[in-house]
Design a protein around this motif. Sequence first.
Motif, PDB file in Angstrom:
ATOM      1  N   VAL A  38      26.122  34.442  34.893  1.00  0.00           N
ATOM      2  CA  VAL A  38      27.349  35.204  35.104  1.00  0.00           C
ATOM      3  C   VAL A  38      28.089  34.621  36.303  1.00  0.00           C
ATOM      4  O   VAL A  38      27.500  34.023  37.199  1.00  0.00           O
ATOM      5  CB  VAL A  38      27.057  36.707  35.318  1.00  0.00           C
ATOM      6  CG1 VAL A  38      26.405  37.300  34.088  1.00  0.00           C
ATOM      7  CG2 VAL A  38      26.186  36.927  36.548  1.00  0.00           C
ATOM      8  N   ALA A  40      32.528  34.230  37.981  1.00  0.00           N
ATOM      9  CA  ALA A  40      33.968  34.326  37.760  1.00  0.00           C
ATOM     10  C   ALA A  40      34.488  33.102  37.014  1.00  0.00           C
ATOM     11  O   ALA A  40      33.786  32.087  36.867  1.00  0.00           O
ATOM     12  CB  ALA A  40      34.687  34.464  39.109  1.00  0.00           C
ATOM     13  N   GLN A 198      31.444  36.638  30.730  1.00  0.00           N
ATOM     14  CA  GLN A 198      32.165  37.253  31.843  1.00  0.00           C
ATOM     15  C   GLN A 198      31.903  38.746  31.946  1.00  0.00           C
ATOM     16  O   GLN A 198      31.997  39.318  33.033  1.00  0.00           O
ATOM     17  CB  GLN A 198      33.665  37.006  31.700  1.00  0.00           C
ATOM     18  CG  GLN A 198      34.154  35.792  32.467  1.00  0.00           C
ATOM     19  CD  GLN A 198      35.659  35.846  32.691  1.00  0.00           C
ATOM     20  OE1 GLN A 198      36.440  35.707  31.763  1.00  0.00           O
ATOM     21  NE2 GLN A 198      36.066  36.038  33.927  1.00  0.00           N
ATOM     22  N   ALA A 200      29.679  40.850  32.737  1.00  0.00           N
ATOM     23  CA  ALA A 200      28.372  40.779  33.391  1.00  0.00           C
ATOM     24  C   ALA A 200      27.513  41.994  33.070  1.00  0.00           C
ATOM     25  O   ALA A 200      26.296  41.868  32.901  1.00  0.00           O
ATOM     26  CB  ALA A 200      28.553  40.642  34.895  1.00  0.00           C
ATOM     27  N   SER A 236      30.621  42.604  43.202  1.00  0.00           N
ATOM     28  CA  SER A 236      31.465  41.509  42.718  1.00  0.00           C
ATOM     29  C   SER A 236      31.715  41.549  41.220  1.00  0.00           C
ATOM     30  O   SER A 236      32.785  41.136  40.757  1.00  0.00           O
ATOM     31  CB  SER A 236      30.830  40.162  43.084  1.00  0.00           C
ATOM     32  OG  SER A 236      30.736  40.012  44.478  1.00  0.00           O
ATOM     33  N   TYR A 237      30.744  42.041  40.434  1.00  0.00           N
ATOM     34  CA  TYR A 237      30.833  41.896  38.981  1.00  0.00           C
ATOM     35  C   TYR A 237      30.695  43.185  38.184  1.00  0.00           C
ATOM     36  O   TYR A 237      31.051  43.222  37.015  1.00  0.00           O
ATOM     37  CB  TYR A 237      29.767  40.911  38.492  1.00  0.00           C
ATOM     38  CG  TYR A 237      29.878  39.556  39.139  1.00  0.00           C
ATOM     39  CD1 TYR A 237      30.904  38.676  38.803  1.00  0.00           C
ATOM     40  CD2 TYR A 237      28.964  39.154  40.114  1.00  0.00           C
ATOM     41  CE1 TYR A 237      31.015  37.433  39.409  1.00  0.00           C
ATOM     42  CE2 TYR A 237      29.073  37.910  40.727  1.00  0.00           C
ATOM     43  CZ  TYR A 237      30.097  37.064  40.372  1.00  0.00           C
ATOM     44  OH  TYR A 237      30.209  35.841  40.981  1.00  0.00           O
TER      45      TYR A 237
END
Length: 265
Positions: A38, A40, A198, A200, A236-237
């Motif tokens: 995973v 960005a 993407q 995640a 972040s994800y």
Amino acid sequence: MTANILAETEDLRVCYGRVEALHGLSIRIREGQIVTVVGANGAGKTTLLSALMGLLPHTGRIAFPRWPTAALSVEERIRAGLCLVPESRDLFGTMPVEDNLRLGGFSRRGDRGYSAGQSLEEVFALFPRLKERRRQTANTLSGGERQMLALGRALMAKPKLLMLDEPSLGLAPLVTKEIIAAVAGLRDHGVSILLIEQNARAALAVADHAYVMETGSIMLEGPAEAVARDPRVVDSYLGARKADPEPSNEDAAPAPHPRLRTAGS
């Protein structure tokens, strides 16, 4: 008992001209597992798949320890059992579903014990909607059905390792859930999977092991369940976490999860 290593890289580097896109990646994929990467956009995930497939020049080591011989060319890797479903899916839009599927088994023609007809029926058992639409052209299918067709075409080659690049791209949430569930089902049928995704949250929910990639480097790895709980990954994800108590030292970095490996550890 630890599963056998199916594929691994060591100090893998890929450059586009003078720009290094992958900075010494070392990953490992074991038999019978879903391993997800995973990160960005621009992290280097698709570059990793292209290097593994032999589509990009690279330095470092790529090994398939359980395969009988080293597979160097793209064609050799396909015959050895490596298969990539790209983000674009690359279907033949004006050809019927069944013909698209049969082309997926072209590399296995002449192999002892391989039956295209049997493989076709196995794909139809996994994706009944493809059987219903076997005479339709690929360009008349919905987005989810086209992704099923791309997966089914890859399975016709009886892959040992199936690499998926953003299988949920452009799909509605309900369809994404269906596709990710289908990916998990492939593991139950003995297919090892390297999943680039993407989404995640969805990827970590079905994966056995996970790598987090940022700007061409692996920043974190570990069991997928542990990675999904790491505060850095959550922030972040996976969306905002509930507020934590203020740390005693405002400049202190978050401690690594005890079951995770960070870069350089």
